[in-house]
Design a protein around this motif. Structure first.
Motif, PDB file in Angstrom:
ATOM      1  N   GLY A  69       0.714  -1.296  -0.064  1.00 41.14           N
ATOM      2  CA  GLY A  69      -0.043  -0.002   0.107  1.00 41.14           C
ATOM      3  C   GLY A  69       0.762   1.068  -0.002  1.00 41.14           C
ATOM      4  N   ASP A  70       0.322   2.468  -0.005  1.00 37.32           N
ATOM      5  CA  ASP A  70       1.226   3.567  -0.158  1.00 37.32           C
ATOM      6  C   ASP A  70       1.492   4.058   1.164  1.00 37.32           C
ATOM      7  N   LYS A  71       1.046   3.619   2.160  1.00 36.73           N
ATOM      8  CA  LYS A  71       1.627   3.744   3.527  1.00 36.73           C
ATOM      9  C   LYS A  71       2.080   2.585   4.232  1.00 36.73           C
ATOM     10  N   GLY A  72       2.069   1.504   3.699  1.00 30.59           N
ATOM     11  CA  GLY A  72       2.751   0.530   4.159  1.00 30.59           C
ATOM     12  C   GLY A  72       2.682  -0.939   3.528  1.00 30.59           C
ATOM     13  N   VAL A  73       3.713  -1.646   3.726  1.00 30.65           N
ATOM     14  CA  VAL A  73       3.663  -3.033   3.190  1.00 30.65           C
ATOM     15  C   VAL A  73       3.923  -4.110   4.265  1.00 30.65           C
ATOM     16  N   VAL A  74       3.224  -5.069   3.922  1.00 30.20           N
ATOM     17  CA  VAL A  74       3.186  -6.371   4.639  1.00 30.20           C
ATOM     18  C   VAL A  74       3.753  -7.549   3.854  1.00 30.20           C
ATOM     19  N   ASN A  75       4.614  -8.160   4.512  1.00 32.01           N
ATOM     20  CA  ASN A  75       5.229  -9.549   4.053  1.00 32.01           C
ATOM     21  C   ASN A  75       4.867 -10.737   4.878  1.00 32.01           C
ATOM     22  N   VAL A  76       4.263 -11.559   4.366  1.00 33.78           N
ATOM     23  CA  VAL A  76       4.093 -12.909   5.276  1.00 33.78           C
ATOM     24  C   VAL A  76       5.234 -14.000   4.700  1.00 33.78           C
ATOM     25  N   LEU A  77       5.975 -14.325   5.490  1.00 30.43           N
ATOM     26  CA  LEU A  77       7.181 -15.202   4.928  1.00 30.43           C
ATOM     27  C   LEU A  77       6.948 -16.507   5.352  1.00 30.43           C
ATOM     28  N   ASN A  78       7.599 -17.440   4.917  1.00 32.25           N
ATOM     29  CA  ASN A  78       7.651 -18.903   5.266  1.00 32.25           C
ATOM     30  C   ASN A  78       6.185 -19.681   5.541  1.00 32.25           C
ATOM     31  N   ASN A  79       5.555 -19.342   4.674  1.00 31.73           N
ATOM     32  CA  ASN A  79       4.062 -19.888   4.676  1.00 31.73           C
ATOM     33  C   ASN A  79       3.387 -19.611   5.976  1.00 31.73           C
ATOM     34  N   GLY A  80       3.529 -18.289   6.191  1.00 26.82           N
ATOM     35  CA  GLY A  80       3.050 -17.907   7.439  1.00 26.82           C
ATOM     36  C   GLY A  80       3.496 -17.833   8.912  1.00 26.82           C
ATOM     37  N   LEU A  81       4.736 -18.357   8.666  1.00 23.19           N
ATOM     38  CA  LEU A  81       5.495 -18.335  10.111  1.00 23.19           C
ATOM     39  C   LEU A  81       5.729 -17.026  10.607  1.00 23.19           C
ATOM     40  N   THR A  82       6.196 -16.200   9.476  1.00 20.53           N
ATOM     41  CA  THR A  82       6.788 -14.767  10.025  1.00 20.53           C
ATOM     42  C   THR A  82       5.721 -13.786   9.266  1.00 20.53           C
ATOM     43  N   TRP A  83       5.327 -12.655  10.074  1.00 16.65           N
ATOM     44  CA  TRP A  83       4.636 -11.616   9.511  1.00 16.65           C
ATOM     45  C   TRP A  83       5.228 -10.454   9.725  1.00 16.65           C
ATOM     46  N   VAL A  84       5.368  -9.399   8.893  1.00 16.82           N
ATOM     47  CA  VAL A  84       6.046  -8.101   9.061  1.00 16.82           C
ATOM     48  C   VAL A  84       5.260  -7.118   8.317  1.00 16.82           C
ATOM     49  N   LEU A  85       5.220  -5.988   9.302  1.00 21.61           N
ATOM     50  CA  LEU A  85       4.478  -4.813   8.675  1.00 21.61           C
ATOM     51  C   LEU A  85       5.502  -3.830   8.782  1.00 21.61           C
TER      52      LEU A  85
END
Ligand SMILES: NC(=O)c1ccc[n+]([C@@H]2O[C@H](COP(=O)([O-])OP(=O)(O)OC[C@H]3O[C@@H](n4cnc5c(N)ncnc54)[C@H](O)[C@@H]3O)[C@@H](O)[C@H]2O)c1
Length: 358
Positions: free
Chosen positions: A247-263
């Motif tokens: 998004g233009d205010k934030g990016v979410v990455n979901v890694l390792n099939n949902g093990l790690t969530w990064v905003l």
């Protein structure tokens, strides 16, 4: 408290034994349909059906289904046991036949595995029958009932990520078997917004089709163009099971099939490349998506109509799969939806694997 009688067709991995494959990983159990019905306080698992006696015997032993309630003929099981909820945990080639029979016999709720069907006409027939019977329907696209993806959807809806530009899944595996999860997730995160068109990349597909029969589940990828302007990318990148929402205010990455969530609250900015990225993805409870899916069915049977799933999304995700194939067959052209005249049907010559019993 109403207790609903549940029965399962297809007693193999997702039907009954997949928990033994994922136990010890971050997947929250129960995961199989049978384990889900056993854990749900509003359902009783009363019968099962499989063509393989040996698999059904082990299933019966694990889930206390007496031999009298084990059927090699699913029709007989439905006629005699009259379940309220039927799980269809077979491969997709036989799914529509089973669902249509169950609905014709008055089964009120279906929990079908993904992908919904082996052809677009089968998917449409199921859609019509579910609508006609006003039946409850959920597809086993588990991430719709995953608390992490629902937190992410919440962030998107509240505007915390700003205006969404893209939803990308890095996937792999067969379009029907694996792509069905990820295409559904892209649709779900975009609140099932209408898809106007898709463009696909399905290498080698022409060699897998003869007389409209698709005899392999092809690996395939593509772009989904939504009516709200958001683009969904289902990508092949060598890495599997990662999700990125920009998004233009934030990016979410979901890694390792949902093990790690990064905003990352600040989007990547070429003039500010050294900015500290603070991960503030909200905490969420780790709960079983299968159990939540079954509880959603129970709620609907109890009269609460709102659901995260439903037959429309199941039909639409199937349409995307066939449209991606159509796109590749027409040199990567953009395929407008609804998909017209799709006659391809998936018919593999498969032997089911022996499930992991313990
Ligand atoms: N939601 C998930 O995370 C998830 C995970 C694994 C598999 N799946 C999906 O679940 C489906 C099943 O996968 P699986 O790996 O468990 O399958 P499998 O091939 O191991 O088992 C299918 C079972 O269905 C039985 N069967 C076939 N025809 C039947 C009939 N007419 N009557 C009764 N039984 C019949 C077979 O004998 C077999 O035991 C697939 O569509 C797959 O994509 C979903």
């Amino acid at each position: 408290m109403t207790k609903y009688r549940a029965a399962i067709v297809g007693c193999s991995r997702i039907g009954g034994f997949i928990d033994n494959e994922v136990r010890g990983s971050h997947v929250v159990l129960p995961y199989s349909h049978a384990a889900g019905y056993t854990a749900c306080k509003n359902t009783d698992l009363i019968a099962c059906s499989d063509l393989r006696d040996d698999v059904m015997f082990e299933f019966g032993r694990q889930y206390n289904i007496e031999q009298n309630n084990q059927y090699t003929d699913y029709k007989k099981m439905i006629d005699i046991e009259k379940p309220d909820i039927l799980s269809v945990a077979t491969q997709p080639e036989i799914r529509s036949e089973i669902i249509l029979y169950a609905l014709s016999k008055g089964v009120k709720a279906i929990y079908a595995e993904k992908p919904l069907a082996a052809s677009m006409s089968q998917a449409q027939e199921i859609f019509n029958a579910v609508e006609k019977k006003q039946a409850v329907f959920n597809l086993g696209t588990n991430r719709r009932w995953d608390n992490g993806f629902n937190s992410l959807k919440n962030l998107i809806s509240k505007g915390d990520l700003g205006e969404i530009k893209s939803i990308t899944v890095y996937g792999g595996g067969g379009l029907f078997n694996s792509g069905s999860h990820w295409i559904d997730l892209i649709m779900y995160l975009n609140s099932d917004n209408e898809i106007l068109s898709v463009q696909g990349d399905v290498p080698g597909i022409a060699d897998m089709i003869k007389n409209n029969i698709l005899f392999e589940d092809p690996e395939g990828f593509g772009v989904l163009h939504f009516s709200n302007g958001i683009k969904g990318y289902y990508c092949s990148s060598g890495i599997h099971h990662e999700v990125k929402v920009v998004g233009d205010k934030g990016v979410v990455n979901v890694l390792n099939n949902g093990l790690t969530w990064v905003l990352d609250p600040v989007p990547y900015d070429e003039f500010n490349v050294n900015s500290e990225h603070s991960n503030s993805f909200p905490e969420f409870a780790k709960e079983s998506s299968t159990l939540k899916l079954i509880e959603d069915i129970v709620c609907q049977l109890d009269g609460v109509k709102e659901t995260r799933g439903g037959i429309r999304a199941a039909r639409d995700a199937t349409e995307v799969i066939f449209a991606l194939i159509q796109s590749e067959l027409t040199n990567g052209s953009k395929i407008n939806l609804p998909l017209e005249d799709s006659e391809i049907i998936l018919k593999r010559n498969m032997t089911a694997k022996k499930p992991k019993y313990s």
